[in-house]
Design a protein around this motif. Structure first.
Motif, PDB file in Angstrom:
ATOM      1  N   TYR A  86      -6.357   9.893 -17.677  1.00 10.62           N
ATOM      2  CA  TYR A  86      -7.511  10.562 -17.086  1.00 10.62           C
ATOM      3  C   TYR A  86      -7.082  11.173 -15.761  1.00 10.62           C
TER       4      TYR A  86
ATOM      5  N   PHE B 162     -13.683  13.755 -17.722  1.00 10.05           N
ATOM      6  CA  PHE B 162     -12.417  13.856 -17.008  1.00 10.05           C
ATOM      7  C   PHE B 162     -11.445  14.714 -17.805  1.00 10.05           C
TER       8      PHE B 162
ATOM      9  N   SER C 168      -6.264   8.686 -11.399  1.00  7.90           N
ATOM     10  CA  SER C 168      -5.756   8.588 -12.768  1.00  7.90           C
ATOM     11  C   SER C 168      -5.797   7.156 -13.267  1.00  7.90           C
TER      12      SER C 168
ATOM     13  N   ALA D  33      -5.956   6.471 -20.533  1.00  6.40           N
ATOM     14  CA  ALA D  33      -7.164   6.748 -21.306  1.00  6.40           C
ATOM     15  C   ALA D  33      -7.543   5.555 -22.175  1.00  6.40           C
TER      16      ALA D  33
ATOM     17  N   THR E  39     -14.855   8.380 -26.319  1.00 10.09           N
ATOM     18  CA  THR E  39     -15.760   9.263 -25.590  1.00 10.09           C
ATOM     19  C   THR E  39     -16.978   9.569 -26.445  1.00 10.09           C
TER      20      THR E  39
ATOM     21  N   ASP F  75     -12.235   4.518 -17.551  1.00  9.04           N
ATOM     22  CA  ASP F  75     -13.023   5.668 -17.095  1.00  9.04           C
ATOM     23  C   ASP F  75     -14.187   5.238 -16.224  1.00  9.04           C
TER      24      ASP F  75
ATOM     25  N   HIS G 204      -7.881  15.147 -19.462  1.00  9.54           N
ATOM     26  CA  HIS G 204      -6.897  14.249 -20.060  1.00  9.54           C
ATOM     27  C   HIS G 204      -5.531  14.908 -19.927  1.00  9.54           C
TER      28      HIS G 204
END
Length: 197
Positions: A136, A65, A36, A39, A109, A50, A67
Motif C-alpha cells: 500500500y 490506496f 506503506s 497489502a 478490498t 490498511d 498498490h
C-alpha cells in the motif's frame, strides 16, 4: 519508531522485516514519501494493515490506496483489463493506473477498481519483490492537510505512530504521480503529474 537512512546497507532488510511483520513504515518513493504496509491478501500477519494506515492518516474507508508492484507485468495478476503497451512502457515510473479487479483477485478490498504503480525507485521495487505482495502507498500527511515533504516534519508528526522511517532527505517540490484510469477500454486522465501523457 526505528529509523534508517535509505543509503544504509541494512535499510532494505529493516524495511523487509517491517513489511513482513505487518508493520507500517514511511518509505521514500520516486515522488513523495508514502505510508506503506504489505497489502492485505486475506492472511495473517497482514490482516488490517490498511486499517492501521487509515487510523494514522485519519482517512475514510471510501478512499483507496495505491498498490505498488515490483514489475509492470505484475498488474495482470489482479486485472484482465487490456492495458496499452504505450502506457505500460511508462513503467517503472511515476504513473498510476486504475483498473478493474479480477473477480478472483486475492486483494482484500470492497472496491471493484484498484490503482497500481510500478515505481521508478529500484530500492523500492526490490523491497516489493522480496515482500512477495503489493505494498500500500499513500502520501504522508493527516487527511486534508498538506503532504509532508521534510524528514523533520515526518518525525515530529508521525514518529510515535509508525514502526519504521526510511529517510532519504527532504522531498521539497516533488511532483506526484500521474493517474489514469481505464473505462470502457478508453484512457481517462485523472491527475496530471510527473509523467506527461
Amino acid at each position: 519508531m526505528k529509523e534508517t537512512a535509505k543509503t544504509d546497507g541494512d535499510s532494505l532488510n529493516l524495511a523487509l522485516d517491517c513489511m513482513k511483520s505487518g508493520g507500517v513504515a514511511v518509505l521514500p518513493t520516486d515522488t513523495v514519501y508514502g505510508f506503506s504496509a504489505a497489502a492485505d491478501l486475506k492472511e495473517k500477519p497482514f490482516l488490517g494493515t490498511d486499517e492501521r494506515i487509515r487510523k494514522i492518516k485519519g482517512r475514510g474507508e471510501d478512499k483507496p490506496f495505491i498498490h505498488l508492484i515490483a514489475k509492470p507485468q505484475d498488474i495482470f495478476m489482479y486485472t484482465d483489463d487490456p492495458i496499452p503497451q504505450s502506457l505500460l512502457s511508462k513503467w517503472p515510473g511515476p504513473l498510476t493506473i486504475i483498473v478493474n479487479l479480477k473477480e478472483d483477485s486475492p486483494l482484500q478490498t470492497k472496491l471493484k477498481t484498484v490503482a497500481f504503480r510500478c515505481p521508478g525507485d529500484e530500492w523500492l521495487r526490490k523491497l516489493i519483490e522480496e515482500t512477495g505482495r503489493p505494498l500500500y502507498s499513500t502520501s504522508v500527511n493527516r487527511s486534508g492537510s498538506p503532504v509532508l515533504d521534510s524528514a523533520q516534519s515526518i518525525r515530529a508528526e508521525f514518529g510515535g505512530e509508525i514502526d519504521l522511517f526510511v529517510c532519504d532527505g527532504d522531498k521539497k517540490g516533488a511532483v506526484p504521480s500521474t493517474i489514469v484510469k481505464i473505462e470502457n477500454n478508453e484512457l481517462v486522465l485523472v491527475r496530471q503529474g510527473a509523467v506527461k501523457l
